[in-house]
Motif scaffolding. Structure first.
Motif, PDB file in Angstrom:
ATOM      1  N   SER A  95       0.776  -1.272  -0.023  1.00 52.05           N
ATOM      2  CA  SER A  95      -0.013   0.015  -0.158  1.00 52.05           C
ATOM      3  C   SER A  95       0.850   1.453   0.027  1.00 52.05           C
ATOM      4  N   PRO A  96       0.244   2.318  -0.597  1.00 50.95           N
ATOM      5  CA  PRO A  96       1.069   3.705  -0.621  1.00 50.95           C
ATOM      6  C   PRO A  96       1.341   3.922   0.798  1.00 50.95           C
ATOM      7  N   ALA A  97       0.587   3.654   1.937  1.00 46.03           N
ATOM      8  CA  ALA A  97       0.951   4.047   3.157  1.00 46.03           C
ATOM      9  C   ALA A  97       2.111   3.383   3.859  1.00 46.03           C
ATOM     10  N   THR A  98       2.523   2.333   3.209  1.00 45.88           N
ATOM     11  CA  THR A  98       3.549   1.347   3.933  1.00 45.88           C
ATOM     12  C   THR A  98       4.468   1.602   2.661  1.00 45.88           C
ATOM     13  N   MET A 108      13.797   7.300   7.965  1.00 43.26           N
ATOM     14  CA  MET A 108      13.155   6.202   8.552  1.00 43.26           C
ATOM     15  C   MET A 108      12.294   6.252   9.496  1.00 43.26           C
ATOM     16  N   ASP A 109      11.009   5.739   9.103  1.00 46.08           N
ATOM     17  CA  ASP A 109       9.893   5.682   9.952  1.00 46.08           C
ATOM     18  C   ASP A 109       9.679   4.393  10.399  1.00 46.08           C
ATOM     19  N   VAL A 110       9.976   4.371  11.943  1.00 43.66           N
ATOM     20  CA  VAL A 110       9.949   2.809  12.615  1.00 43.66           C
ATOM     21  C   VAL A 110       8.381   2.329  12.111  1.00 43.66           C
ATOM     22  N   GLU A 111       7.400   2.948  12.166  1.00 45.49           N
ATOM     23  CA  GLU A 111       6.181   2.375  12.062  1.00 45.49           C
ATOM     24  C   GLU A 111       6.044   1.590  10.762  1.00 45.49           C
ATOM     25  N   VAL A 112       6.709   2.050   9.739  1.00 42.63           N
ATOM     26  CA  VAL A 112       6.448   1.617   8.288  1.00 42.63           C
ATOM     27  C   VAL A 112       7.290   0.098   8.324  1.00 42.63           C
ATOM     28  N   TRP A 113       8.589   0.005   9.095  1.00 41.66           N
ATOM     29  CA  TRP A 113       9.268  -1.183   9.126  1.00 41.66           C
ATOM     30  C   TRP A 113       8.540  -2.055  10.096  1.00 41.66           C
ATOM     31  N   ARG A 114       7.586  -1.549  11.245  1.00 41.57           N
ATOM     32  CA  ARG A 114       7.152  -2.515  11.963  1.00 41.57           C
ATOM     33  C   ARG A 114       6.140  -3.103  11.193  1.00 41.57           C
ATOM     34  N   ARG A 115       5.178  -2.339  10.313  1.00 41.61           N
ATOM     35  CA  ARG A 115       4.228  -2.981   9.289  1.00 41.61           C
ATOM     36  C   ARG A 115       4.660  -3.888   8.470  1.00 41.61           C
ATOM     37  N   THR A 116       5.957  -3.649   7.738  1.00 40.85           N
ATOM     38  CA  THR A 116       6.246  -4.227   6.868  1.00 40.85           C
ATOM     39  C   THR A 116       6.623  -5.615   7.169  1.00 40.85           C
ATOM     40  N   LEU A 117       7.471  -5.536   8.131  1.00 40.20           N
ATOM     41  CA  LEU A 117       7.865  -6.842   8.661  1.00 40.20           C
ATOM     42  C   LEU A 117       6.766  -7.617   9.406  1.00 40.20           C
ATOM     43  N   GLU A 118       5.916  -6.987   9.868  1.00 37.91           N
ATOM     44  CA  GLU A 118       4.502  -7.684  10.694  1.00 37.91           C
ATOM     45  C   GLU A 118       3.965  -8.427   9.408  1.00 37.91           C
ATOM     46  N   VAL A 119       3.696  -7.868   8.308  1.00 35.48           N
ATOM     47  CA  VAL A 119       3.051  -8.506   7.309  1.00 35.48           C
ATOM     48  C   VAL A 119       3.833  -9.475   6.369  1.00 35.48           C
ATOM     49  N   ASN A 120       4.964  -8.968   5.721  1.00 36.46           N
ATOM     50  CA  ASN A 120       5.845  -9.834   4.850  1.00 36.46           C
ATOM     51  C   ASN A 120       6.566 -10.835   5.264  1.00 36.46           C
ATOM     52  N   LEU A 121       6.984 -10.661   6.583  1.00 36.43           N
ATOM     53  CA  LEU A 121       7.816 -11.776   6.997  1.00 36.43           C
ATOM     54  C   LEU A 121       7.221 -12.408   8.105  1.00 36.43           C
ATOM     55  N   GLU A 197      -2.057  -6.085 -12.715  1.00 39.30           N
ATOM     56  CA  GLU A 197      -3.163  -4.843 -12.596  1.00 39.30           C
ATOM     57  C   GLU A 197      -2.936  -3.675 -12.074  1.00 39.30           C
ATOM     58  N   THR A 198      -2.253  -4.180 -10.683  1.00 36.81           N
ATOM     59  CA  THR A 198      -1.797  -2.889  -9.693  1.00 36.81           C
ATOM     60  C   THR A 198      -0.715  -2.260 -10.155  1.00 36.81           C
ATOM     61  N   GLY A 199       0.267  -2.909 -10.695  1.00 34.38           N
ATOM     62  CA  GLY A 199       1.609  -2.266 -11.314  1.00 34.38           C
ATOM     63  C   GLY A 199       1.159  -1.540 -12.398  1.00 34.38           C
ATOM     64  N   LEU A 200       0.432  -1.984 -13.270  1.00 33.50           N
ATOM     65  CA  LEU A 200       0.123  -1.130 -14.582  1.00 33.50           C
ATOM     66  C   LEU A 200      -0.495   0.349 -14.233  1.00 33.50           C
ATOM     67  N   ALA A 201      -1.062   0.415 -13.104  1.00 30.81           N
ATOM     68  CA  ALA A 201      -1.701   1.475 -12.688  1.00 30.81           C
ATOM     69  C   ALA A 201      -0.641   2.544 -12.341  1.00 30.81           C
ATOM     70  N   THR A 202       0.490   2.126 -11.918  1.00 31.43           N
ATOM     71  CA  THR A 202       1.386   3.115 -11.370  1.00 31.43           C
ATOM     72  C   THR A 202       2.604   3.423 -11.882  1.00 31.43           C
ATOM     73  N   MET A 203       2.876   2.388 -12.780  1.00 30.92           N
ATOM     74  CA  MET A 203       4.448   2.484 -13.482  1.00 30.92           C
ATOM     75  C   MET A 203       4.324   3.152 -14.890  1.00 30.92           C
ATOM     76  N   SER A 204       5.225   4.156 -14.862  1.00 28.35           N
ATOM     77  CA  SER A 204       5.387   5.008 -16.246  1.00 28.35           C
ATOM     78  C   SER A 204       5.843   4.232 -17.374  1.00 28.35           C
ATOM     79  N   GLU A 205       5.559   4.727 -18.534  1.00 20.34           N
ATOM     80  CA  GLU A 205       6.465   3.814 -19.706  1.00 20.34           C
ATOM     81  C   GLU A 205       7.657   4.109 -19.784  1.00 20.34           C
TER      82      GLU A 205
END
Length: 256
Positions: A95-98, A108-121, A197-205
């Motif tokens: 998500s853009p928020a993470t 560094m935003d510690v909350e971003v690190w916490r959320r990223t590790l909480e979900v992804n790892l 589908e999500t990547g196509l919406a955010t990536m430039s040519e």
């Protein structure tokens, strides 16, 4: 592929993109698929496409960051299919928020690190923790974890995301080493740029052109490229592959 017909597979993150493509590919191979995702509508849509095509799939809402939710996902697999033979971990907080706030360490935003590790790892550790006893009960099984090229390349941004994926690689090796002799295989797939589908919406040519110029094949990735690799690693054709993480990135990264 050998040994997929009738297998009971949990796709943890099957609403869209690579997860949806893999759930559909596994169903085509004859698997019974539990499509789990925090995105309820997307999970239902994936399961609906599978059943409309004659396959067997059930959708379930769950959250990788919530232990009770993960346990309920596997209880649902047992209730629907009687057990679990395979697990494909593919969910992540993109998500853009993470990931959108995952700057370099000077920002560094510690909350971003916490959320990223909480979900992804930790989320992957939770699903493996829930799946392994069910697999051992039935004589073994296979797990495929989704890593990322970010774990290898050393990007100037997204350090929390890269660290989470490097942790996934270590988790993959741990599971293979600890339970390989008991019939559980654990491998990983590491995608490069995949046009979902999500990547196509955010990536430039311009961005896509730059990535294409840097890889060693004439096109960018598709979710089906990862789906075929994951399906192979979950199949009996891959029974002598354990503890590996494969780069599925069009030759974007070359490493041993």
């Amino acid at each position: 592929m050998r040994g997929l017909n009738g297998k009971r597979i949990v796709v943890a993150g099957g609403a869209t993109g690579i997860g949806a493509a893999t759930a559909e590919r596994l169903a085509e191979e004859g698997c019974r698929v539990l499509v789990g995702d925090v995105n309820a509508d997307g999970a239902e849509a994936t399961a609906g496409r599978i059943t409309a095509a004659g396959g067997t799939a059930v959708a379930a809402v769950f959250d990788l960051s919530d232990e009770a939710s993960v346990e309920a996902l596997f209880e649902r697999a047992v209730a629907e299919f009687g057990g679990v033979d395979g697990l494909f971990n593919v969910g992540a907080d993109l998500s853009p928020a993470t990931i959108g706030r995952d700057g370099d360490l000077s920002e560094m935003d510690v909350e971003v690190w916490r959320r990223t590790l909480e979900v992804n790892l930790l989320g992957y550790a939770r699903t493996c923790h829930a799946a392994i006893p069910l697999m051992l009960r039935d004589g073994g099984g296979a797990i495929v974890n989704t890593s990322s090229s970010a774990a290898f390349v050393g990007e100037p941004l997204r350090p929390a995301y890269a660290a989470s994926k490097a942790g996934v690689n270590a988790l993959t090796r741990h599971v293979a080493s600890r339970w390989g002799k008991e019939g559980i295989r654990c491998n990983g797939v590491s995608p490069g740029l995949v046009l979902s589908e999500t990547g196509l919406a955010t990536m430039s040519e311009e961005f896509k052109a730059g990535v294409l110029a840097a890889i060693r094949t004439p096109r960018l990735g598709k979710p089906s490229d990862l789906a075929s690799a994951a399906a192979f690693l979950l199949s009996d054709d891959a029974e002598w592959i354990n503890g590996q993480t494969w780069s599925i990135d069009g030759g974007g990264s070359l490493h041993d």
